[in-house]
Write a protein that holds these residues in place. Structure first.
Motif, short mmCIF file in Angstrom:
data_model
loop_
_atom_site.label_atom_id
_atom_site.label_comp_id
_atom_site.label_asym_id
_atom_site.label_seq_id
_atom_site.Cartn_x
_atom_site.Cartn_y
_atom_site.Cartn_z
N LYS A 357 0.83 -1.20 0.00
CA LYS A 357 0.00 0.00 0.00
C LYS A 357 0.86 1.25 0.00
O LYS A 357 0.54 2.26 -0.66
CB LYS A 357 -0.91 0.00 1.22
CG LYS A 357 -1.88 1.16 1.24
CD LYS A 357 -2.81 1.08 2.44
CE LYS A 357 -3.77 2.26 2.45
NZ LYS A 357 -4.67 2.23 3.61
N LEU A 360 1.91 1.83 -3.43
CA LEU A 360 0.82 2.38 -4.24
C LEU A 360 0.61 3.86 -3.95
O LEU A 360 0.27 4.64 -4.87
CB LEU A 360 -0.47 1.60 -3.99
CG LEU A 360 -0.47 0.13 -4.41
CD1 LEU A 360 -1.79 -0.54 -4.03
CD2 LEU A 360 -0.24 -0.02 -5.91
N ALA A 365 0.86 1.27 -9.45
CA ALA A 365 -0.38 0.53 -9.56
C ALA A 365 -0.04 -0.92 -9.73
O ALA A 365 1.01 -1.27 -10.26
CB ALA A 365 -1.23 1.01 -10.73
N LEU A 367 -1.45 -4.48 -11.48
CA LEU A 367 -2.40 -5.06 -12.40
C LEU A 367 -2.67 -6.49 -11.97
O LEU A 367 -1.75 -7.25 -11.67
CB LEU A 367 -1.83 -5.03 -13.82
CG LEU A 367 -1.57 -3.63 -14.41
CD1 LEU A 367 -0.95 -3.73 -15.81
CD2 LEU A 367 -2.87 -2.84 -14.47
N GLN A 368 -3.93 -6.85 -11.94
CA GLN A 368 -4.34 -8.18 -11.52
C GLN A 368 -5.30 -8.76 -12.52
O GLN A 368 -6.11 -8.06 -13.10
CB GLN A 368 -5.04 -8.11 -10.16
CG GLN A 368 -4.13 -7.73 -9.02
CD GLN A 368 -4.91 -7.65 -7.71
OE1 GLN A 368 -6.03 -7.09 -7.73
NE2 GLN A 368 -4.32 -8.17 -6.63
N ARG A 388 -7.55 -5.68 -13.80
CA ARG A 388 -7.89 -4.72 -12.74
C ARG A 388 -6.63 -4.01 -12.34
O ARG A 388 -5.59 -4.63 -12.13
CB ARG A 388 -8.46 -5.43 -11.52
CG ARG A 388 -9.88 -5.96 -11.74
CD ARG A 388 -10.42 -6.46 -10.42
NE ARG A 388 -9.59 -7.53 -9.87
CZ ARG A 388 -9.69 -7.98 -8.62
NH1 ARG A 388 -10.55 -7.44 -7.78
NH2 ARG A 388 -8.90 -8.96 -8.21
N ALA A 389 -6.75 -2.72 -12.20
CA ALA A 389 -5.61 -1.91 -11.78
C ALA A 389 -5.91 -1.38 -10.38
O ALA A 389 -6.89 -0.67 -10.17
CB ALA A 389 -5.36 -0.76 -12.77
N ARG A 390 -5.04 -1.74 -9.41
CA ARG A 390 -5.19 -1.30 -8.02
C ARG A 390 -4.23 -0.14 -7.79
O ARG A 390 -3.04 -0.22 -8.07
CB ARG A 390 -4.89 -2.42 -7.04
CG ARG A 390 -5.90 -3.54 -7.09
CD ARG A 390 -5.61 -4.50 -5.96
NE ARG A 390 -5.73 -3.83 -4.65
CZ ARG A 390 -5.44 -4.43 -3.50
NH1 ARG A 390 -4.99 -5.68 -3.49
NH2 ARG A 390 -5.56 -3.75 -2.38
N VAL A 391 -4.82 0.94 -7.29
CA VAL A 391 -4.03 2.12 -6.93
C VAL A 391 -4.23 2.37 -5.45
O VAL A 391 -4.97 1.65 -4.76
CB VAL A 391 -4.43 3.35 -7.78
CG1 VAL A 391 -4.08 3.13 -9.24
CG2 VAL A 391 -5.92 3.62 -7.63
N GLY A 394 -7.97 2.91 -4.59
CA GLY A 394 -8.99 1.97 -5.01
C GLY A 394 -8.51 1.18 -6.21
O GLY A 394 -7.31 0.98 -6.40
N GLU A 395 -9.43 0.86 -7.12
CA GLU A 395 -9.08 0.07 -8.30
C GLU A 395 -10.04 0.44 -9.43
O GLU A 395 -11.12 0.99 -9.21
CB GLU A 395 -9.17 -1.43 -8.00
CG GLU A 395 -10.55 -1.91 -7.66
CD GLU A 395 -10.59 -3.41 -7.38
OE1 GLU A 395 -11.67 -3.98 -7.57
OE2 GLU A 395 -9.55 -4.01 -6.95
N ARG A 397 -10.78 -0.88 -13.86
CA ARG A 397 -10.54 -1.88 -14.88
C ARG A 397 -9.87 -1.24 -16.10
O ARG A 397 -10.18 -0.12 -16.49
CB ARG A 397 -11.85 -2.53 -15.32
CG ARG A 397 -12.49 -3.32 -14.19
CD ARG A 397 -13.73 -4.02 -14.69
NE ARG A 397 -14.37 -4.76 -13.60
CZ ARG A 397 -14.01 -5.95 -13.17
NH1 ARG A 397 -13.00 -6.58 -13.80
NH2 ARG A 397 -14.61 -6.52 -12.16
#
Length: 411
Positions: A357, A360, A365, A367-368, A388-391, A394-395, A397
């Motif tokens: 975290k 981030l 970011a 990517l999942q 999915r991109a997690r920042v 949040g996240e 697509r």
């Protein structure tokens, strides 16, 4: 040999007397010892009549001798003398009487008597009749004392007076008997056995005053010695004076030098006992007083101890110790908690610093794929694949526009 007779074929008295005379004649001359109890020397008579008695068994036999036989010893032999007679038994058939016809009479000397007594003493000692382990202890205070003595004798008076002077309440069971002569031995034995049979008699005293060796001979008689040895009641011998020592002294449970000494040894002195009781009372009083004083001193010392005078002091001392231990425990626990808090803070800082975290939040970011697997290489995705991109906040697509060319390997 025995004569055959029956109620149908008896024999006359004269024949019996004749046969007895024949048997006695065959006995022949014998040497006989005894004590002269009766002596008859009639003036002008050529025959002297004697009665010879065995003092141990109370048996007598008549003896006759010619005057010239008796005259040889008439100056040293009289009634009561012990003699040895060489005589031939004779049977007087008309009256059925046995007698001895003496041909020689010898007086028994003192030396010979003492030698015989010494031989008897050794024989009885070998049987264990004088052993110390046979002696019975005398009671401390006899309730009834048996006394065997001569009638109205000095020995009786000494024992009774001295015993009653020492202990006025003492009781006696007196048996007056001949203490010398031919009747002494059986009578003394009878008296001792009679007193021994009385259960209330606690001790028996056999007493006699002093006398010559011949006078004291009955108290060395074997039958009397054995009778005293068989008695269940303790027997005290008080015969003669200090130098006298008949065999009765050896078999008795206690020897007294005189009748007076016997009274002193058998009965305690009431004056001495009262003094002893008083001494014991004083000793007991001192012992109790000493014990009470020691206990009082111990109690006083205990009362002066601080723990007794101020018992709460122990609680106060323990209270201070408990308070100190509590404070120490608080400090130790505080130090442990502070140390644990510091270690937790440092660990948290390291965890935060290493957390994805934090990465981030710096603009990166992750990517999942739809299954949640992280994309680490371009070859892991295909064209138009949705990811999915997690920042940090949040996240969202994204879709892959195209597959980029593989990156060249590092040089």
């Amino acid at each position: 040999m025995a004569v055959s007779t029956s109620p149908e074929a008896p024999i006359p008295v004269g024949e019996v007397s004749r046969l007895i005379g024949g048997w006695i004649d065959r006995l022949g001359a014998v040497w006989v010892e005894g004590q002269i109890t009766q002596l008859s020397r009639r003036p002008g008579a050529g025959v002297v009549f004697l009665t010879l008695r065995d003092p141990s068994y109370d048996i007598s036999v008549s003896v006759t001798c010619y005057r010239q036989v008796f005259d040889k010893v008439s100056e040293v032999v009289g009634e009561g003398a012990r003699v040895v007679v060489h005589a031939k038994p004779e049977w007087y058939a008309p009256r059925g009487q046995l007698s001895l016809r003496a041909a020689e009479i010898k007086p028994v000397g003192v030396g010979e008597l003492l030698a015989r007594l010494e031989q008897l003493k050794k024989s009885l000692a070998a049987e264990g009749l004088f052993a110390a382990d046979r002696k019975k202890p005398l009671p401390f205070l006899p309730q009834l004392i048996g006394l065997v003595c001569g009638r109205a004798s000095a020995a009786e008076r000494d024992v009774l007076e001295n015993a009653r002077h020492r202990w006025p309440a003492v009781r006696f069971e007196v048996r007056n008997v001949p203490v010398q002569g031919v009747h002494a031995v059986p009578k003394v034995i009878e008296a001792v056995q009679e007193l021994d049979a009385l259960p209330e008699v606690d001790v028996i005293i056999v007493a006699r005053g002093g006398g010559s060796v011949e006078d004291l001979l009955p108290f060395s008689d074997e039958q009397l010695v054995r009778a005293v040895g068989a008695a269940r009641t303790p027997v005290v011998s008080a015969i003669g004076h200090e130098p006298d020592s008949p065999l009765l002294d050896l078999v008795a449970d206690l020897r007294a030098s005189t009748p007076t000494d016997a009274a002193k040894k058998v009965v305690p002195d009431v004056g001495e006992e009262l003094v002893r009781v008083q001494q014991l009372r004083e000793r007991a009083r001192r012992a109790v007083s000493g014990f009470v004083e020691r206990e009082e001193r111990g109690l006083a010392a205990a009362l002066h101890r601080p723990c007794i005078q101020r018992p709460q002091r122990m609680v106060e001392e323990r209270e201070e110790q408990i308070a100190a231990l509590l404070e120490r425990g608080r400090r130790c626990l505080g130090h442990l908690l502070d140390r644990a808090d510091s270690e937790l803070t440092h660990t948290l800082a390291r965890v935060v610093a290493l957390s994805p975290k934090a990465t981030l939040e710096r603009g990166y970011a992750v990517l999942q794929k739809p299954d949640g697997a992280a994309v680490r290489s371009p070859e892991e995705v295909g064209a138009d694949e949705e990811l999915r991109a997690r920042v940090a906040e949040g996240e969202f697509r994204v879709r892959v526009a195209g597959v980029p060319a593989a990156a060249p390997p590092p040089a």
